[in-house]
Every structure is written in structure tokens, then in C-alpha cells.
Design a protein around this motif. Structure first.
Motif, PDB file in Angstrom:
ATOM      1  N   THR A   1       0.821  -1.215   0.000  1.00 25.35           N
ATOM      2  CA  THR A   1       0.000   0.000   0.000  1.00 25.35           C
ATOM      3  C   THR A   1       0.852   1.261   0.000  1.00 25.35           C
ATOM      4  OG1 THR A   1      -1.747  -1.181   1.201  1.00 25.35           O
ATOM      5  CG2 THR A   1      -1.847   1.224   1.211  1.00 25.35           C
ATOM      6  N   CYS A   2       1.895   1.291   0.852  1.00 22.15           N
ATOM      7  CA  CYS A   2       2.725   2.494   0.977  1.00 22.15           C
ATOM      8  C   CYS A   2       4.111   2.316   0.362  1.00 22.15           C
ATOM      9  CB  CYS A   2       2.859   2.910   2.435  1.00 22.15           C
ATOM     10  SG  CYS A   2       3.721   1.682   3.457  1.00 22.15           S
ATOM     11  N   SER A   3       4.328   1.153  -0.311  1.00 20.81           N
ATOM     12  CA  SER A   3       5.634   0.842  -0.928  1.00 20.81           C
ATOM     13  C   SER A   3       6.764   0.836   0.098  1.00 20.81           C
ATOM     14  CB  SER A   3       5.950   1.847  -2.048  1.00 20.81           C
ATOM     15  OG  SER A   3       4.955   1.800  -3.053  1.00 20.81           O
ATOM     16  N   GLY A   4       6.423   0.513   1.341  1.00 24.24           N
ATOM     17  CA  GLY A   4       7.437   0.397   2.382  1.00 24.24           C
ATOM     18  C   GLY A   4       7.768   1.684   3.098  1.00 24.24           C
TER      19      GLY A   4
ATOM     20  N   CYS B   1       0.332   4.706   7.384  1.00 18.67           N
ATOM     21  CA  CYS B   1      -0.387   3.855   6.437  1.00 18.67           C
ATOM     22  C   CYS B   1      -1.415   3.006   7.186  1.00 18.67           C
ATOM     23  CB  CYS B   1       0.611   2.958   5.695  1.00 18.67           C
ATOM     24  SG  CYS B   1      -0.141   1.666   4.696  1.00 18.67           S
ATOM     25  N   HIS B   2      -2.621   2.901   6.627  1.00 16.61           N
ATOM     26  CA  HIS B   2      -3.689   2.181   7.326  1.00 16.61           C
ATOM     27  C   HIS B   2      -3.469   0.669   7.323  1.00 16.61           C
ATOM     28  CE1 HIS B   2      -4.991   2.079   3.088  1.00 16.61           C
ATOM     29  NE2 HIS B   2      -5.582   0.940   3.400  1.00 16.61           N
ATOM     30  N   ASP B   3      -2.649   0.171   6.392  1.00 15.73           N
ATOM     31  CA  ASP B   3      -2.413  -1.268   6.328  1.00 15.73           C
ATOM     32  C   ASP B   3      -1.287  -1.718   7.260  1.00 15.73           C
ATOM     33  OD1 ASP B   3      -4.415  -1.987   4.648  1.00 15.73           O
ATOM     34  OD2 ASP B   3      -3.204  -1.956   2.824  1.00 15.73           O
ATOM     35  N   CYS B   4      -0.172  -1.001   7.248  1.00 18.30           N
ATOM     36  CA  CYS B   4       0.984  -1.423   8.067  1.00 18.30           C
ATOM     37  C   CYS B   4       1.138  -0.595   9.332  1.00 18.30           C
ATOM     38  CB  CYS B   4       2.268  -1.344   7.245  1.00 18.30           C
ATOM     39  SG  CYS B   4       2.732   0.331   6.742  1.00 18.30           S
ATOM     40  N   ARG B   5       0.246   0.374   9.558  1.00 20.56           N
ATOM     41  CA  ARG B   5       0.266   1.238  10.743  1.00 20.56           C
ATOM     42  C   ARG B   5       1.598   1.977  10.887  1.00 20.56           C
ATOM     43  NH1 ARG B   5      -2.471  -3.403  12.252  1.00 20.56           N
ATOM     44  NH2 ARG B   5      -4.614  -3.065  12.995  1.00 20.56           N
ATOM     45  N   GLY B   6       2.142   2.362   9.752  1.00 25.38           N
ATOM     46  CA  GLY B   6       3.360   3.170   9.781  1.00 25.38           C
ATOM     47  C   GLY B   6       4.651   2.377   9.824  1.00 25.38           C
ATOM     48  N   GLU B   7       4.568   1.047   9.916  1.00 27.63           N
ATOM     49  CA  GLU B   7       5.773   0.224   9.994  1.00 27.63           C
ATOM     50  C   GLU B   7       6.480   0.102   8.645  1.00 27.63           C
ATOM     51  OE1 GLU B   7       7.606  -1.747  12.286  1.00 27.63           O
ATOM     52  OE2 GLU B   7       6.690  -0.375  13.697  1.00 27.63           O
ATOM     53  N   GLY B   8       5.725   0.203   7.573  1.00 29.29           N
ATOM     54  CA  GLY B   8       6.314   0.026   6.252  1.00 29.29           C
ATOM     55  C   GLY B   8       6.448  -1.432   5.859  1.00 29.29           C
ATOM     56  N   ARG B   9       5.942  -2.346   6.679  1.00 20.97           N
ATOM     57  CA  ARG B   9       6.045  -3.771   6.404  1.00 20.97           C
ATOM     58  C   ARG B   9       4.867  -4.503   7.031  1.00 20.97           C
ATOM     59  NH1 ARG B   9      11.393  -4.897  10.243  1.00 20.97           N
ATOM     60  NH2 ARG B   9      10.577  -3.861  12.100  1.00 20.97           N
ATOM     61  N   VAL B  10       4.518  -5.631   6.426  1.00 18.53           N
ATOM     62  CA  VAL B  10       3.408  -6.446   6.902  1.00 18.53           C
ATOM     63  C   VAL B  10       3.846  -7.913   6.874  1.00 18.53           C
ATOM     64  CG1 VAL B  10       1.583  -4.853   6.181  1.00 18.53           C
ATOM     65  CG2 VAL B  10       2.447  -6.562   4.568  1.00 18.53           C
ATOM     66  N   ASP B  11       3.224  -8.741   7.712  1.00 16.62           N
ATOM     67  CA  ASP B  11       3.515 -10.175   7.715  1.00 16.62           C
ATOM     68  C   ASP B  11       2.782 -10.851   6.565  1.00 16.62           C
ATOM     69  OD1 ASP B  11       5.084  -9.910   9.947  1.00 16.62           O
ATOM     70  OD2 ASP B  11       3.469 -10.394  11.362  1.00 16.62           O
ATOM     71  N   LYS B  12       3.533 -11.718   5.885  1.00 16.76           N
ATOM     72  CA  LYS B  12       2.958 -12.369   4.712  1.00 16.76           C
ATOM     73  C   LYS B  12       3.597 -13.742   4.527  1.00 16.76           C
ATOM     74  CE  LYS B  12       2.035 -11.447  -0.207  1.00 16.76           C
ATOM     75  NZ  LYS B  12       2.294 -10.477  -1.315  1.00 16.76           N
ATOM     76  N   GLU B  13       2.796 -14.716   4.099  1.00 13.18           N
ATOM     77  CA  GLU B  13       3.305 -16.056   3.794  1.00 13.18           C
ATOM     78  C   GLU B  13       3.984 -16.028   2.429  1.00 13.18           C
ATOM     79  OE1 GLU B  13       3.659 -20.068   5.216  1.00 13.18           O
ATOM     80  OE2 GLU B  13       2.609 -18.395   6.150  1.00 13.18           O
ATOM     81  N   GLN B  14       5.238 -16.472   2.401  1.00 11.26           N
ATOM     82  CA  GLN B  14       5.984 -16.483   1.150  1.00 11.26           C
ATOM     83  C   GLN B  14       6.387 -17.902   0.777  1.00 11.26           C
ATOM     84  OE1 GLN B  14       9.332 -13.691   1.389  1.00 11.26           O
ATOM     85  NE2 GLN B  14       8.295 -12.486  -0.158  1.00 11.26           N
ATOM     86  N   ARG B  15       6.286 -18.209  -0.503  1.00  8.81           N
ATOM     87  CA  ARG B  15       6.745 -19.488  -1.032  1.00  8.81           C
ATOM     88  C   ARG B  15       8.074 -19.254  -1.745  1.00  8.81           C
ATOM     89  NH1 ARG B  15       4.500 -24.467  -2.340  1.00  8.81           N
ATOM     90  NH2 ARG B  15       5.436 -25.548  -4.133  1.00  8.81           N
ATOM     91  N   LEU B  16       9.110 -19.940  -1.265  1.00 16.27           N
ATOM     92  CA  LEU B  16      10.452 -19.713  -1.787  1.00 16.27           C
ATOM     93  C   LEU B  16      11.032 -21.012  -2.326  1.00 16.27           C
ATOM     94  CD1 LEU B  16      11.863 -17.543   1.155  1.00 16.27           C
ATOM     95  CD2 LEU B  16      10.968 -16.711  -1.023  1.00 16.27           C
ATOM     96  N   GLU B  17      11.777 -20.913  -3.411  1.00 14.32           N
ATOM     97  CA  GLU B  17      12.470 -22.057  -3.988  1.00 14.32           C
ATOM     98  C   GLU B  17      13.879 -22.137  -3.404  1.00 14.32           C
ATOM     99  OE1 GLU B  17      11.215 -24.347  -6.008  1.00 14.32           O
ATOM    100  OE2 GLU B  17       9.257 -23.334  -6.052  1.00 14.32           O
ATOM    101  N   VAL B  18      14.237 -23.332  -2.936  1.00 12.49           N
ATOM    102  CA  VAL B  18      15.550 -23.542  -2.324  1.00 12.49           C
ATOM    103  C   VAL B  18      16.274 -24.654  -3.082  1.00 12.49           C
ATOM    104  CG1 VAL B  18      16.803 -24.133  -0.218  1.00 12.49           C
ATOM    105  CG2 VAL B  18      14.647 -22.879  -0.071  1.00 12.49           C
ATOM    106  N   THR B  19      17.517 -24.400  -3.455  1.00 14.34           N
ATOM    107  CA  THR B  19      18.338 -25.412  -4.118  1.00 14.34           C
ATOM    108  C   THR B  19      19.246 -26.074  -3.089  1.00 14.34           C
ATOM    109  OG1 THR B  19      18.316 -24.254  -6.236  1.00 14.34           O
ATOM    110  CG2 THR B  19      20.087 -25.843  -5.876  1.00 14.34           C
TER     111      THR B  19
END
Length: 373
Positions: free
Chosen positions: A150-153, A201-219
Motif C-alpha cells: 500500500t505504501c511501498s514500504g 499507512c492504514h495497512d501497516c500502521r506506519g511500519e512500512g512492512r506487513v507479515d505475509k506467507e511467502q513461497r520460496l524455492e531452495v536449491t
């Protein structure tokens, strides 16, 4: 003189190989010379006193001194403390001292503090021995703080910006009197940035970051072992207010195998053989993790516990060439179910024994007889 040009050893007037007693003696002389009680109203003497304290704070501690000898002032920068740091070093107690003297940390140049990079994260990944042998690509899911879309961090509500902090007036630092000293610390209102958000920011409350589940590829590279660490750069926690993210470290744990035990690049297994094979010799075949069959020749007369090696049939060398060995420990198995014919043949063999067939047994009983006679 700039902070990055000041050498702690020169400040105390000692050589770089000086022992602890020499350093302590030099510090006491300088501290007595520049102490504010002896130099009332002398700002230069007060500053020299602070600098001597900072130098001694580092050089008196073997761990901090070792880090300083290796990395110089970079060992105590904000980035070194907040971004992984130097192994085994904890310099968090030095931050206030250096900020008080130099107004912002070594190498930082003073002024507003820069947002620290995000925290590094750890993920424990279990793999089986076959995967550790061949390597594999796998996907993991990690809940991690990422930059707010929302706020691009930035932490600011879209359409708004920042304004100068009314507590530190944009300096990012505030001063407080503590006894003889004026202590300068990061402003708690703006966290050292000199600016505050007009509207969070109304989404991150000014933190610039939010918790999110990420799927990552690991070799997973071939040859990994317990404790192998794989670094995914920039996949850790997002930094506050748009600061760079930390890293994600994958710690590999190899599950126990039903056949093989591992020691570095070597594989171990125990193979039971019949007493006739042990006496006459033979061959055993062991399927390998690479799909090939390893043939192990059994020499005649082998004893239980004897180890035989198949060179190059072990685990691959991590990020290198070649493989370890397959070590086979022989276990001679005594038959428990014999037919009448087999028993008859064994009795015939027993009748022909002279004792020379098993020299170890014969030698033991001869020593036993001598000991008690």
C-alpha cells in the motif's frame, strides 16, 4: 580529526601488541590528565577524556579488541551491529559511548541515523540421505515481514508524506545532561530519522512492512550435511521504513537412514555374512545411493568387526569434486537353524580340527593356562 581516522592504540600511546597491563596503565595516566575535575571548563580536555574512555572500553576486552584489530572501526558501525555483525562479537553496549563522543557512530558521519536493515531469519529444513546425496530443488513456505504494498514500504498513508520531528527539530538526536557529560542519543519520537509521518499507512500502521506467507524455492546442493547453511540474500525480514531486508538462512538437517550411517563424506554400514563365507571368502553386493551396486570382496578367514572400504562410493564432496568412501563392517553370523546333514558335516569337521584353524582361540587358552599355572 574524523572519527574513522582515530586509532585507539595511538590514543592511549601503546603499541598494537601491548598487553592488558600496559594498556590499563596508559589509560589511567591519560584519564587522570584529562579528567573534568582537574580541568573545569576545558571542553577539549573533556573531549579527550571521553575519547580515552572509548579507546579503553574496546582494548581492555579481548573479544572487542580482536574485532577491532581485524575490522577496525567498522566492527562497531551500526550496520555491523544490526546486519549480521561479526561472529561471536556483541558490541551493543558501545553504541551510546561512540554516539556521545562522535555524534553518530564510526563511519556513519553523524546526523540522522539510517534505518537499519531487516532482521535475518532462520529456517530448519529436513532432507533424507538420498536428497543430500543427489541434491534437489524444493519449495518452502515462510511467514515473513515484507514491504507493504500500500505504501511501498514508506510507512506513510498514500498521498501523505513526512514532517520534521518537533522534538529533535530534524536532527534525529536529543541531548541530556548526565553528571559531567552531555549524552547524545537517538530521538525516541522519530527513532533517529529526524522526520515523522504525517499520517501512518492504514495497512501497516506506519511500519512500512506487513507479515505475509511467502513461497520460496531452495536449491539443496549435493553433499549437504547436518548444519549446512544456505543463505537466501534479501529474503529475511523487511527493514522498517523502506530499509533493505535481511537474509534468510536455511539450516539443513539430514534424517537418519535405515542402512547407512554418515561421517563427513564417508558412509558406514554393517553387513552380516555366514561363517562359511567368512571362512572360505566370497563377495557381497550393496546397492548404493547413486543407483550403482558396490561389490565388496570378502577375504577368506575374515573376522567379525573387520572393516573393508570401497573407495569413492561414499557421499559427494560439498561444492567440490570426488566422493568419500563406503566403509563396510563385517559381522560373522553363527547359524541358529541347522539340518541334520549340516550338523553331521560340522561334527566331521570338528573331528578333524587341530587348533591351528583358529590361532587366536588357541593362543588365548594357552595364555590362560600359563597364567593359572
Amino acid at each position: 580529526m574524523a572519527a574513522t581516522q582515530i586509532d585507539f592504540y595511538e590514543i592511549l600511546g601503546v603499541s598494537r601488541d601491548a598487553d592488558g597491563a600496559t594498556i590499563k596503565s596508559a589509560y589511567r595516566k591519560l584519564a587522570m590528565k584529562h579528567h573534568p575535575d582537574r580541568n573545569p571548563g576545558d571542553a577539549e580536555a573533556e573531549n579527550q577524556f571521553k575519547i580515552c574512555n572509548a579507546a579503553y572500553e574496546v582494548l581492555k576486552d579481548p573479544q572487542k579488541r580482536a574485532a577491532y584489530d581485524r575490522y577496525g572501526h567498522e566492527a562497531f558501525t551500526q550496520n555491523a551491529q544490526g546486519g549480521g555483525g561479526h561472529p561471536g562479537a556483541d558490541f551493543s553496549d558501545l553504541g551510546d559511548i561512540f554516539e556521545t563522543i562522535f555524534g553518530g557512530g564510526f563511519g556513519g558521519g553523524g546526523g540522522r541515523s539510517r534505518p537499519r536493515r531487516g532482521a535475518d531469519l532462520r529456517y530448519d529444513l529436513q532432507v533424507n540421505l538420498e536428497d543430500a546425496f543427489h541434491g534437489k530443488d524444493t519449495a518452502i513456505e515462510v511467514e515473513v515481514s515484507v514491504a507493504c504494498d500500500t505504501c511501498s514500504g514508506s510507512g506513510a498513508e498514500p498521498g501523505t508524506g513526512t514532517r520534521t520531528c518537533n522534538l529533535c527539530h530534524g536532527h534525529g538526536k536529543v541531548r541530556a545532561q548526565q553528571g559531567f557529560f552531555v549524552v547524545e542519543r537517538p530521538c525516541h519520537n522519530c527513532h533517529g530519522r529526524g522526520e515523522v509521518l504525517e499520517e501512518p499507512c492504514h495497512d501497516c500502521r506506519g511500519e512500512g512492512r506487513v507479515d505475509k506467507e511467502q513461497r520460496l524455492e531452495v536449491t539443496i546442493p549435493p553433499g549437504v550435511d547436518n548444519g549446512t547453511r544456505i543463505r537466501l540474500s534479501g529474503k529475511g525480514e523487511a527493514g522498517p521504513a523502506g530499509a533493505p531486508p535481511g537474509d534468510l538462512y536455511i539450516f539443513v538437517h539430514v534424517k537418519p537412514h535405515t542402512v547407512f550411517q554418515r561421517d563427513g563424506t564417508n558412509l558406514f554400514t554393517r553387513v552380516p555374512v555366514s561363517f562359511t563365507t567368512a571362512a572360505l571368502g566370497g563377495c557381497v553386493e550393496i546397492p548404493g545411493l547413486d543407483g550403482e551396486t558396490a561389490k565388496i570382496d570378502i577375504p577368506a578367514g575374515i573376522q567379525s568387526g573387520k572393516q573393508l572400504a570401497k573407495r569413492g562410493a561414499g557421499m559427494p564432496v560439498l561444492q567440490g569434486r570426488g566422493r568419500g568412501d563406503l566403509i563396510v563392517e563385517i559381522g560373522v553370523e553363527t547359524p541358529t537353524r541347522l539340518s541334520g546333514k549340516q550338523k553331521e558335516l560340522l561334527r566331521e569337521f570338528q573331528e578333524t580340527e587341530t587348533g591351528d584353524e583358529c590361532p587366536e582361540s588357541r593362543g588365548f587358552f594357552e595364555r590362560l593356562k600359563e597364567a593359572f599355572n
